[in-house]
Write a protein that holds these residues in place. Structure first.
Motif, mmCIF file in Angstrom:
data_model
loop_
_atom_site.group_PDB
_atom_site.id
_atom_site.type_symbol
_atom_site.label_atom_id
_atom_site.label_comp_id
_atom_site.label_asym_id
_atom_site.label_seq_id
_atom_site.Cartn_x
_atom_site.Cartn_y
_atom_site.Cartn_z
ATOM 1 N N THR A 1 -0.470 6.658 -3.257
ATOM 2 C CA THR A 1 -0.353 5.420 -2.471
ATOM 3 C C THR A 1 -1.629 5.217 -1.649
ATOM 4 N N PRO B 1 3.846 3.594 -4.922
ATOM 5 C CA PRO B 1 3.064 4.528 -5.747
ATOM 6 C C PRO B 1 2.464 3.834 -6.961
ATOM 7 N N ASP C 1 0.813 -1.214 0.000
ATOM 8 C CA ASP C 1 0.000 0.000 0.000
ATOM 9 C C ASP C 1 0.850 1.271 0.000
ATOM 10 N N GLU D 1 -1.584 4.751 1.597
ATOM 11 C CA GLU D 1 -1.024 4.853 2.943
ATOM 12 C C GLU D 1 -2.103 5.047 4.002
#
Length: 245
Positions: free
Chosen positions: A206, A199, A196, A208
């Motif tokens: 992402t 990119p 995760d 994130e």
């Protein structure tokens, strides 16, 4: 007592195979991380009092008290859950033979529950008892069916466990990371969900934030299992062979 805590960043540092560890084994892994169990169990074992050991064991759903430092070994007689300790019906001995106090007909089964041993363990211990009773009854039913003619047989259907083992290992590592080692959710997410943080090829974005939210959910489930829900895992082993999860 010495307990070498595994490195949550390295899955190989855990002294078990996460794919083959039984649900009972995972229940032990969550329980041994419970601070109250560590404190009370260590004190009871050091006291030399059999009654205190028995009380602490019962409180946490164990038949006998063992140190949280002990590794889980399948079939180890010292590490038995209350749910695996259903009592046998009482018998009387006459002329060298054991006879049940009450006579049962073919196809009848009696189970005795020791509720005193589950009072302090809470509802989860009762659930574990009932699930283990179900497993015992299934085994007795299969034996009974084997005595019937083939025309009377029915298929025994069972559902798969609702908790996947892959998630249990992730929850365990999440607890070790945040609660034991003080890692942040972002730090844990980078290790547990590295994909995760890669990119995307076109947007360069992402996932994130989604990973951190997942870690937050994992932490919540792990803390619940460490606190008392570990007992809900114990009965799932009888479904393990039927589950592809």
């Amino acid at each position: 007592m010495n307990y070498l805590r595994p490195d949550w960043k390295n899955s190989e540092s855990y002294k078990f195979n996460p794919k083959t560890l039984s649900y009972r084994g995972y229940a032990w892994e969550f329980l041994r991380r419970n601070p109250k169990f560590q404190e009370e169990g260590t004190r009871a074992l050091a006291s030399g009092s059999g009654r205190e050991r028995e009380q602490v064991a019962s409180k946490f759903g164990l038949r006998d008290l063992v140190s949280y430092c002990d590794e889980y070994v399948p079939g180890k007689p010292e590490l038995v859950w209350l749910a695996e300790a259903l009592c046998e019906p009482p018998v009387v001995h006459r002329r060298g033979k054991a006879n049940p106090i009450q006579t049962y007909q073919l196809g009848q089964v009696a189970l005795i529950f020791d509720l005193d041993a589950t009072v302090t363990s809470g509802p989860a211990a009762i659930d574990a008892y009932l699930w283990d009773a179900r497993r015992t009854l299934m085994e007795e039913r299969n034996r009974y069916i084997s005595t019937l003619s083939s025309s009377d047989e029915r298929v025994v259907r069972a559902k798969s466990p609702s908790i996947r083992k892959a998630k249990l290992f992730t929850w365990l590592r999440t607890y070790d990371a945040i609660e034991c080692m003080g890692a942040s959710q972002k730090e844990a997410a980078k290790i547990l969900y590295p994909e995760d943080f890669v990119p995307e090829p076109f947007t360069k974005k992402t996932k994130e934030l989604a990973a951190q939210k997942r870690v937050s959910d994992d932490r919540r489930r792990a803390m619940s299992l460490v606190d008392n829900e570990y007992l809900s895992l114990v009965p799932l082993d009888y479904l393990q062979d039927k589950s592809k999860r």
